[in-house]
Design an enzyme around this catalytic site. Structure first.
Site, PDB file in Angstrom:
ATOM      1  N   ASP A 112       0.641  39.899  32.342  1.00 36.97           N
ATOM      2  CA  ASP A 112       0.249  39.648  33.724  1.00 36.97           C
ATOM      3  C   ASP A 112      -0.767  40.687  34.206  1.00 36.97           C
ATOM      4  O   ASP A 112      -0.624  41.876  33.925  1.00 36.97           O
ATOM      5  CB  ASP A 112       1.507  39.713  34.604  1.00 36.97           C
ATOM      6  CG  ASP A 112       1.206  39.468  36.062  1.00 36.97           C
ATOM      7  OD1 ASP A 112       0.746  38.364  36.384  1.00 36.97           O
ATOM      8  OD2 ASP A 112       1.425  40.385  36.886  1.00 36.97           O
ATOM      9  N   GLU A 166      -3.616  37.282  30.695  1.00 39.28           N
ATOM     10  CA  GLU A 166      -3.913  36.681  31.991  1.00 39.28           C
ATOM     11  C   GLU A 166      -4.994  37.529  32.642  1.00 39.28           C
ATOM     12  O   GLU A 166      -4.716  38.448  33.414  1.00 39.28           O
ATOM     13  CB  GLU A 166      -2.678  36.604  32.893  1.00 39.28           C
ATOM     14  CG  GLU A 166      -2.904  35.740  34.126  1.00 39.28           C
ATOM     15  CD  GLU A 166      -2.839  36.467  35.471  1.00 39.28           C
ATOM     16  OE1 GLU A 166      -3.154  35.841  36.497  1.00 39.28           O
ATOM     17  OE2 GLU A 166      -2.489  37.656  35.520  1.00 39.28           O
TER      18      GLU A 166
HETATM   19  C1  GLC Z   1      -0.863  37.453  38.426  1.00 34.87           C
HETATM   20  C2  GLC Z   1       0.075  36.359  38.865  1.00 34.87           C
HETATM   21  C3  GLC Z   1       0.073  36.270  40.344  1.00 34.87           C
HETATM   22  C4  GLC Z   1       0.533  37.601  40.908  1.00 34.87           C
HETATM   23  C5  GLC Z   1      -0.273  38.766  40.339  1.00 34.87           C
HETATM   24  C6  GLC Z   1       0.402  40.071  40.577  1.00 34.87           C
HETATM   25  O1  GLC Z   1      -2.162  37.198  38.768  1.00 34.87           O
HETATM   26  O2  GLC Z   1      -0.289  35.143  38.269  1.00 34.87           O
HETATM   27  O3  GLC Z   1       0.887  35.237  40.800  1.00 34.87           O
HETATM   28  O4  GLC Z   1       0.400  37.578  42.296  1.00 34.87           O
HETATM   29  O5  GLC Z   1      -0.447  38.680  38.949  1.00 34.87           O
HETATM   30  O6  GLC Z   1       1.513  40.226  39.716  1.00 34.87           O
END
Ligand code: GLC
Length: 650
Positions: A295, A337
C-alpha cells in the site's frame, strides 16, 4: 577491488559468521524437515548477497547495523521454522513454476469482507458466488484492528497480527487461506506499511516516552522542518488537512502524516522499523497469504527538497523485502500500489521488486476514451508504457475502492495536441456530470483549491451512464450504458495480466449516496462506491431481462471465454492503429496463439479495413469468439455502438 566485489566478499563473510547461529536456532526444524531446510539454506545462500548489499546501502552507516542484520536473519529463520507444511509445499511448487500467475485462467476479485458478507464466516458461506465467477485471486480489503470510527476504510492499522473482531480472528483467516488455496484461489491482503494508525502499540510506547519507539515515526518539536518539507510535498488529502503534518498533544510534537492525521508515517531510515515491519510481513505470509499489496508504496522514503515520492531508497526497501521473502516464503508475491506517473509506476515492477502492479494508466485511460470517444491517448499510452519485464504481470482494473485520478503522462497528451491540464479539467467535469454531454454520475474527490486538481468517485455502472439512464427511464440510454459497461469488461478481460473485478461491478451496482448521512464518512466521497453487496440483486442474476442480470451473464460468459484462450496468457499486447478514431485495436499472442481485439469506444459506427486484419495475421476468414460467428472480410468491417470483437483466424 571494485566496490561491488568488496560488497560480495563482505556479504559472504557476514553469512559465514551468522550461519552457525541460524543452524543452532533451527535444530529442531532441520531434524523434522531436512529437505525443506536444505531448500531454505540454498535460498539463503542465493539471496543473501542481494539482501546484504541493499541493507548496507540503506543502513550500513549506522553503528548498530550488524546487530539489526543478525536480528533480521534470526527472525527470518524463525519465520521459516513456523511455516506450515502446506505452505512449504506451495513454496516448492511456485519455485518450479514461477509464472503460474501469467495464466489466462487468472481472474481476480477485490471486496470488503464486511460489505460483502459481514464476517469471515459469512464470506466462507458465500464462496460459491466467487467460484461461479471463476475467481482465482481474492483480495480482501484491510481487515486488521483499526480505530473505531474513521480508519480510512481500514488503511489505518493498529495491529498487523489481530483482525477487526467484527470480521473474525487471525486463525479463521489462516483457515480461510487454506480453503481458498484448495479451491485454486490465491489470497491477497494489504500490507499497509507506509504508516500505522495512531492507536498502534508503537505509538503508545512513543507517547509513553520510549525513545526507541519515538524513532519509529517522524516527529518534530516545532514547525521549522515540517514547513520546509511542506513546500515540496504533494497534498494527498487536501480536504482533510492542509500540509502533511499533524500536531500530537500526547507527544507535544508534529508528526508526519501523509494521509489522514491518524495515519502516522513510519521512519524507514531507522533499521529497527525495517526489521519490525519485515517481521509483520513474514507473519502475514505465514497465515497463507500469497499476494501482499504494498500500500502507498511511493511514499515510504523521505528526502528534503523533493516531493518524497518514488525515492531510490523506496525501491531498495521493497527489493530487500523481496529478497527476504525469496528466502523464507518464495510463494509470496508483491503487488505494488503506486498511483503515480506511468514511468514511476513501471520502476517498481521486476521479479526482484514487485512482481505484480496495479495498472492505473490503463484504468484511467479507458475512462478517458469513453468520455472523448477517441482512443488515441489510450492507444499511444498502452504502446509506450505497457511493456513490463518477464516474470511480472499487470493487475488491470476498471474500478477499485479508491477514486480515479488522471495519471497519464503530460508529454503523451501534448504529443497528440492535447492540453493535459485542460483535459484533466474536462475529464473531472465529465465524470462528475457537470459537462452538458455527460452520461456519468460521479462525485468529486479531494478537489484542491490551490492547484485546481481533483479526482472522481463513483461505481463503474454509475460512471458508465447506467444510473442516469435508469433515472431518465430511457431505454435507448439504458442500452448504451449496458454496452459501455460490457465494452469496458471486454477490454479488461483481454488486455493481459490479471484482470481484477471490484465485486459488485459485475452486477452493475449503482452509487450509494447514504454515506453523506454518516458524519464519519461524509467528507470522503469514496464511500459512494463502497457499497454493501446486494444479495437480493445477486439472486436475480440469471434474469436476463434486467440490465444487471444481462450484464452479469455477459461478464461471466466473457470470463469463461478468456479462460479458454491461450492467446491471453501473459502481458504481450501489440496496439495497432485501426484507422478509426473511436476504435482501439490490439493483438494478444502467446506461443503462436493469437487473438485480435477491436473495441469501439463510441456510439458512432467505426470501420476497419480487411487489409488491417490481414496485416495482423488474420486471413480473410476468421471467427469472432465473442459472438461465436464466422466472418469473411472482403473490404471493411463495421462495428456498431460500443461493439467489440475477439477475432481468431480460421
Ligand atoms: C492507498 C489506499 C487508500 C488509502 C491510502 C492510505 O492508496 O488504496 O485507500 O487511503 O493508501 O493508506
Amino acid at each position: 577491488m571494485s566496490e561491488r566485489e568488496w560488497m560480495r566478499e563482505e556479504a559472504a563473510r557476514s553469512l559465514e559468521r551468522l550461519l552457525p547461529r541460524v543452524r543452532a536456532v533451527l535444530t529442531e526444524a532441520r531434524a523434522t524437515d531436512p529437505t525443506g531446510y536444505a531448500g531454505f539454506e540454498a535460498r539463503l545462500q542465493r539471496e543473501w548477497p542481494r539482501l546484504f548489499t541493499l541493507l548496507l546501502q540503506l543502513y550500513g552507516w549506522q553503528y548498530d547495523f550488524f546487530y539489526h542484520l543478525e536480528q533480521l536473519l534470526l527472525a527470518a529463520a524463525a519465520a521459516w521454522a513456523a511455516r506450515r507444511p502446506a505452505l512449504r509445499t506451495l513454496d516448492a511448487a511456485r519455485e518450479v513454476n514461477p509464472d503460474w500467475f501469467q495464466d489466462q485462467s487468472m481472474v481476480g476479485a477485490v471486496l470488503y469482507v464486511d460489505l460483502f458478507a459481514g464476517s469471515l464466516a459469512g464470506l466462507r458461506a458465500k464462496l460459491p458466488y466467487l467460484k461461479d465467477l471463476g475467481i482465482t485471486y481474492l483480495h480482501l480489503m484491510p481487515l486488521f484492528l483499526s480505530p473505531a470510527g474513521n480508519s480510512d476504510g481500514g488503511y489505518a492499522v493498529s495491529s498487523y497480527r489481530t483482525l477487526n473482531p467484527a470480521i473474525g480472528t487471525m486463525a479463521e483467516l489462516a483457515d480461510l487461506a487454506d480453503t481458498l488455496r484448495e479451491a485454486g484461489i490465491s489470497l491477497a491482503l494489504d500490507f499497509v506499511f507506509n504508516h500505522t494508525s495512531n492507536e498502534h502499540a508503537w505509538v503508545a510506547r512513543a507517547r509513553a516516552g520510549e525513545v526507541e519507539y519515538e524513532r519509529f515515526y517522524l516527529l518534530y518539536p516545532d514547525r521549522s522542518i515540517p514547513d520546509q518539507y511542506d513546500r515540496t510535498l504533494r497534498e494527498i488529502f487536501p480536504t482533510v488537512r492542509r500540509g502533511s503534518f499533524t500536531w500530537d498533544e500526547g507527544l507535544a510534537r508534529w508528526v508526519w502524516t501523509t494521509f489522514n492525521s491518524f495515519q502516522w508515517d513510519l521512519n524507514y531510515a531507522n533499521p529497527a522499523v525495517f526489521r519490525a515491519m519485515g517481521e509483520e510481513l513474514l507473519f502475514l505470509a505465514n497465515q497463507g497469504v500469497e499476494v501482499l499489496r504494498l500500500d502507498a508504496v511511493a511514499f515510504i522514503w523521505k528526502r528534503p527538497g523533493t516531493d518524497c515520492e518514488n525515492q531510490p531508497e523506496a525501491h531498495w526497501i521493497i527489493q530487500a523485502y523481496n529478497a527476504l521473502t525469496r528466502i523464507v516464503c518464495p510463494a509470496l508475491l508483491f503487488k505494488s500500489e503506486a498511483i503515480v506517473h506511468p514511468e514511476e509506476v513501471a520502476k517498481y515492477i521486476s521479479p526482484q521488486e514487485a512482481q505484480l502492479s496495479y495498472n492505473p494508466l490503463f484504468m484511467a485511460l479507458c475512462w478517458e476514451a469513453l468520455a472523448t470517444r477517441e482512443v488515441r491517448l489510450l492507444a499511444r499510452s498502452l504502446a509506450l508504457h505497457q511493456p513490463i519485464p518477464a516474470g511480472c504481470a499487470w493487475v488491470n482494473y476498471l474500478r477499485v475502492h479508491d477514486d480515479i485520478g488522471w495519471t497519464f503522462d503530460d508529454g503523451d497528451a501534448q504529443a497528440l495536441g492535447i492540453d493535459p491540464w485542460g483535459h484533466r479539467r474536462f475529464l473531472n467535469a465529465f465524470y462528475i456530470g457537470e459537462h452538458p454531454a455527460s452520461f456519468a454520475r460521479g462525485v468529486p474527490f479531494q478537489a484542491n483549491p490551490t492547484t485546481g486538481d481533483a479526482r472522481v468517485s463513483g461505481t463503474l455502472a454509475s460512471l458508465a451512464g447506467l444510473e442516469q439512464a435508469l433515472n431518465e427511464g430511457n431505454p435507448i440510454f439504458i442500452d448504451l450504458a449496458v454496452r459501455r459497461i460490457l465494452l469496458l469488461f471486454s477490454v479488461l478481460l483481454s488486455a493481459g495480466g490479471i484482470p481484477l473485478l471490484y465485486i459488485g461491478d459485475e452486477l452493475a451496482t449503482l452509487n450509494d449516496y447514504t454515506y453523506v448521512q454518516d458524519p464519519i464518512r461524509a467528507h470522503d466521497s469514496r464511500w459512494v462506491h463502497r457499497v454493501a453487496f446486494d444479495w437480493a440483486r445477486a439472486e436475480q442474476r440469471d434474469v436476463m431481462a434486467r440490465p444487471e442480470g444481462y450484464i452479469y451473464q455477459e461478464i461471466l460468459r466473457l470470463i469463461m471465454l478468456r479462460k479458454s484462450q491461450r492467446a491471453f496468457v501473459g502481458n504481450d499486447l501489440q496496439v495497432f492503429d485501426t484507422g478509426s478514431p473511436g476504435m482501439l485495436g490490439y493483438v494478444r499472442q502467446f506461443r503462436g496463439e493469437r487473438v485480435l481485439v477491436i473495441a469501439n469506444f463510441s456510439e458512432a459506427k467505426q470501420q476497419l479495413s480487411a487489409n488491417q486484419l490481414r496485416l495482423h495475421g488474420l486471413g480473410y476468414q476468421f471467427r469472432d469468439l465473442n459472438a461465436g460467428i464466422e466472418l469473411r472480410a472482403e473490404t471493411t468491417l463495421t462495428l456498431t455502438a460500443y461493439q467489440f470483437l475477439w477475432l481468431e483466424a480460421i
